[in-house]
Design a protein around this motif. Structure first.
Motif, PDB file in Angstrom:
ATOM      1  N   PRO A 185       0.801  -1.234   0.000  1.00  0.00           N
ATOM      2  CA  PRO A 185       0.000   0.000   0.000  1.00  0.00           C
ATOM      3  C   PRO A 185       0.829   1.278   0.000  1.00  0.00           C
ATOM      4  O   PRO A 185       0.445   2.268  -0.635  1.00  0.00           O
ATOM      5  N   ARG A 186       1.977   1.297   0.671  1.00  0.00           N
ATOM      6  CA  ARG A 186       2.774   2.522   0.705  1.00  0.00           C
ATOM      7  C   ARG A 186       3.325   2.887  -0.676  1.00  0.00           C
ATOM      8  O   ARG A 186       3.671   4.042  -0.934  1.00  0.00           O
ATOM      9  N   ASP A 187       3.421   1.890  -1.585  1.00  0.00           N
ATOM     10  CA  ASP A 187       3.896   2.165  -2.951  1.00  0.00           C
ATOM     11  C   ASP A 187       2.931   3.060  -3.714  1.00  0.00           C
ATOM     12  O   ASP A 187       3.322   3.715  -4.691  1.00  0.00           O
ATOM     13  N   LEU A 188       1.657   3.094  -3.271  1.00  0.00           N
ATOM     14  CA  LEU A 188       0.644   3.870  -3.990  1.00  0.00           C
ATOM     15  C   LEU A 188       0.904   5.368  -3.903  1.00  0.00           C
ATOM     16  O   LEU A 188       0.358   6.153  -4.688  1.00  0.00           O
ATOM     17  N   ILE A 189       1.727   5.772  -2.953  1.00  0.00           N
ATOM     18  CA  ILE A 189       2.065   7.192  -2.818  1.00  0.00           C
ATOM     19  C   ILE A 189       2.725   7.707  -4.099  1.00  0.00           C
ATOM     20  O   ILE A 189       2.582   8.885  -4.463  1.00  0.00           O
ATOM     21  N   ASN A 190       3.399   6.822  -4.789  1.00  0.00           N
ATOM     22  CA  ASN A 190       4.107   7.208  -6.010  1.00  0.00           C
ATOM     23  C   ASN A 190       3.335   6.858  -7.280  1.00  0.00           C
ATOM     24  O   ASN A 190       3.902   6.863  -8.376  1.00  0.00           O
ATOM     25  N   HIS A 191       2.050   6.547  -7.120  1.00  0.00           N
ATOM     26  CA  HIS A 191       1.224   6.185  -8.278  1.00  0.00           C
ATOM     27  C   HIS A 191       0.035   7.125  -8.427  1.00  0.00           C
ATOM     28  O   HIS A 191      -0.403   7.759  -7.456  1.00  0.00           O
ATOM     29  N   ALA A 192      -0.484   7.193  -9.650  1.00  0.00           N
ATOM     30  CA  ALA A 192      -1.710   7.947  -9.921  1.00  0.00           C
ATOM     31  C   ALA A 192      -2.901   7.106  -9.488  1.00  0.00           C
ATOM     32  O   ALA A 192      -3.000   5.931  -9.846  1.00  0.00           O
ATOM     33  N   CYS A 193      -3.788   7.702  -8.708  1.00  0.00           N
ATOM     34  CA  CYS A 193      -4.958   6.989  -8.197  1.00  0.00           C
ATOM     35  C   CYS A 193      -6.236   7.704  -8.626  1.00  0.00           C
ATOM     36  O   CYS A 193      -6.310   8.936  -8.610  1.00  0.00           O
ATOM     37  N   ILE A 194      -7.219   6.923  -8.984  1.00  0.00           N
ATOM     38  CA  ILE A 194      -8.518   7.461  -9.389  1.00  0.00           C
ATOM     39  C   ILE A 194      -9.455   7.348  -8.195  1.00  0.00           C
ATOM     40  O   ILE A 194      -9.761   6.249  -7.731  1.00  0.00           O
ATOM     41  N   ARG A 195      -9.905   8.477  -7.690  1.00  0.00           N
ATOM     42  CA  ARG A 195     -10.607   8.517  -6.420  1.00  0.00           C
ATOM     43  C   ARG A 195     -12.117   8.705  -6.593  1.00  0.00           C
ATOM     44  O   ARG A 195     -12.570   9.269  -7.586  1.00  0.00           O
ATOM     45  N   HIS A 196     -12.861   8.240  -5.579  1.00  0.00           N
ATOM     46  CA  HIS A 196     -14.321   8.370  -5.588  1.00  0.00           C
ATOM     47  C   HIS A 196     -14.763   9.382  -4.538  1.00  0.00           C
ATOM     48  O   HIS A 196     -14.263   9.386  -3.414  1.00  0.00           O
ATOM     49  N   ARG A 197     -15.706  10.240  -4.922  1.00  0.00           N
ATOM     50  CA  ARG A 197     -16.270  11.207  -3.983  1.00  0.00           C
ATOM     51  C   ARG A 197     -17.728  10.835  -3.717  1.00  0.00           C
ATOM     52  O   ARG A 197     -18.509  10.650  -4.640  1.00  0.00           O
ATOM     53  N   PHE A 198     -18.083  10.711  -2.448  1.00  0.00           N
ATOM     54  CA  PHE A 198     -19.441  10.368  -2.076  1.00  0.00           C
ATOM     55  C   PHE A 198     -20.344  11.601  -2.115  1.00  0.00           C
ATOM     56  O   PHE A 198     -19.875  12.732  -2.237  1.00  0.00           O
ATOM     57  N   ALA A 199     -21.661  11.343  -1.998  1.00  0.00           N
ATOM     58  CA  ALA A 199     -22.634  12.433  -2.090  1.00  0.00           C
ATOM     59  C   ALA A 199     -22.396  13.492  -1.021  1.00  0.00           C
ATOM     60  O   ALA A 199     -22.727  14.665  -1.210  1.00  0.00           O
ATOM     61  N   SER A 200     -21.833  13.088   0.104  1.00  0.00           N
ATOM     62  CA  SER A 200     -21.540  14.032   1.190  1.00  0.00           C
ATOM     63  C   SER A 200     -20.388  14.962   0.841  1.00  0.00           C
ATOM     64  O   SER A 200     -20.128  15.940   1.550  1.00  0.00           O
ATOM     65  N   GLY A 201     -19.666  14.657  -0.238  1.00  0.00           N
ATOM     66  CA  GLY A 201     -18.497  15.439  -0.620  1.00  0.00           C
ATOM     67  C   GLY A 201     -17.197  14.847  -0.106  1.00  0.00           C
ATOM     68  O   GLY A 201     -16.111  15.334  -0.440  1.00  0.00           O
ATOM     69  N   VAL A 202     -17.301  13.790   0.694  1.00  0.00           N
ATOM     70  CA  VAL A 202     -16.116  13.177   1.299  1.00  0.00           C
ATOM     71  C   VAL A 202     -15.477  12.174   0.351  1.00  0.00           C
ATOM     72  O   VAL A 202     -16.164  11.431  -0.351  1.00  0.00           O
TER      73      VAL A 202
END
Length: 302
Positions: A185-202
């Motif tokens: 998991p710490r390797d992900l710091i150096n990778h591009a990640c596609i993130r999800h935003r919930f309806a709350s904005g979080v």
């Protein structure tokens, strides 16, 4: 004094529960102006103000509060008496209103809903798919579906659908060929990640687990979206790694557009639950659905 109309009293209950003419109108499937007319008739017949109304809020007066203390149990008894007529029919009738998460509506509910409606032709389902946490009773729903951490403790909850689910990490082969494959998991710091935003904005951190050890990562990348379709498209296009429900990713795994990454770290969690309030008189459509879900679970284990 003319006796108040039962439907006008029911309108009063709905308005005080939602604290909004607009919300109560949505629950009852009528216009806000018709509810306003109902309250006007009640106040004229009773010769007392029932609601304090401003542009921002609707609150019951002391007289209204006292009336509702005796009115609500009576209204519940009336609803229960009418609903009891369902026992004289070959099949229950009525409408069941459910509030469910989008992932459940997309990947879990369809086969369950189809089997239920085929076996209960007198029942209609009204389903709202939303990731926003709400008070299902105040919003006019009979029941909801959520995951354990967001179900209030005073609710009855039963499993529906898969007993466990997983979040899975995936990427397009081209992305991994260009940027390498993360192994921790710490390797992900150096990778591009596609993130999800919930309806709350979080947008939550990504959580991984292996051999009892939990690691959380705050992902960064070129895309933050509230649409899984957009997120999947970006991952397939090679823009970065995606971490989401396994059910959402499976078709892309099968087509080869995405491949699994860091499988030993995927997070498992308890599947969704149908939840509803404890009532002396459960509406017949809800009772039928609960019985169906319990029976469906027994068949799946057989």
């Amino acid at each position: 004094m003319n006796e108040p109309d039962l439907s006008d009293l029911s309108a009063l209950v709905a308005i005080t529960e939602t604290r909004s003419f607009r919300a109560a109108a949505k629950v009852r499937g009528v216009s806000a102006s018709s509810l306003s007319d109902a309250i006007r008739r009640l106040e004229e017949r009773l010769n007392v103000r029932l609601l304090n109304r401003t542009t921002r809020s609707v609150t019951p007066t002391d007289a209204c509060t006292q009336l509702l203390e005796r009115l609500k149990p009576a209204m519940g008894e009336i609803a229960g008496a009418l609903d009891a007529l369902n026992s004289f029919r070959d099949s229950p009738t009525g409408t069941l209103k459910l509030n469910v998460p989008i992932i459940v509506a997309r990947s879990i509910l369809p086969p369950i809903v189809n089997r239920f409606l085929l076996s209960h032709p007198g029942i209609s389902l009204d389903i709202l798919a939303s990731d926003t946490f709400i008070d299902i009773l105040a919003a006019g729903f009979d029941a909801g579906i959520r995951y354990d951490e967001s179900i209030e403790r005073d609710m009855i909850a039963i499993p529906i659908g898969p007993r466990t689910q997983r979040f899975v990490l995936a990427a397009a082969p081209d992305y991994l060929d260009t940027h390498g494959t993360p192994e921790h998991p710490r390797d992900l710091i150096n990778h591009a990640c596609i993130r999800h935003r919930f309806a709350s904005g979080v947008s939550f951190a990504w959580e991984f687990e292996k051999n009892g050890k939990t690691v959380k990562v705050t992902p960064k990348g070129p895309l933050l979206a509230s649409s899984i379709e957009v997120e999947l498209g970006a991952a397939i296009a090679g823009l970065g790694l995606i971490y989401t429900f396994e059910e959402t990713i499976t078709p892309a795994f099968q087509s080869g557009e995405l491949v699994p990454v860091m499988q030993s770290w995927w997070l498992s969690f308890t599947g969704p639950r149908l939840y509803y309030p404890s009532r002396n008189h459960m509406p017949a459509p809800l009772r039928a659905f609960v019985d169906f879900i319990k029976s469906d679970h027994k068949l799946s284990l057989a």
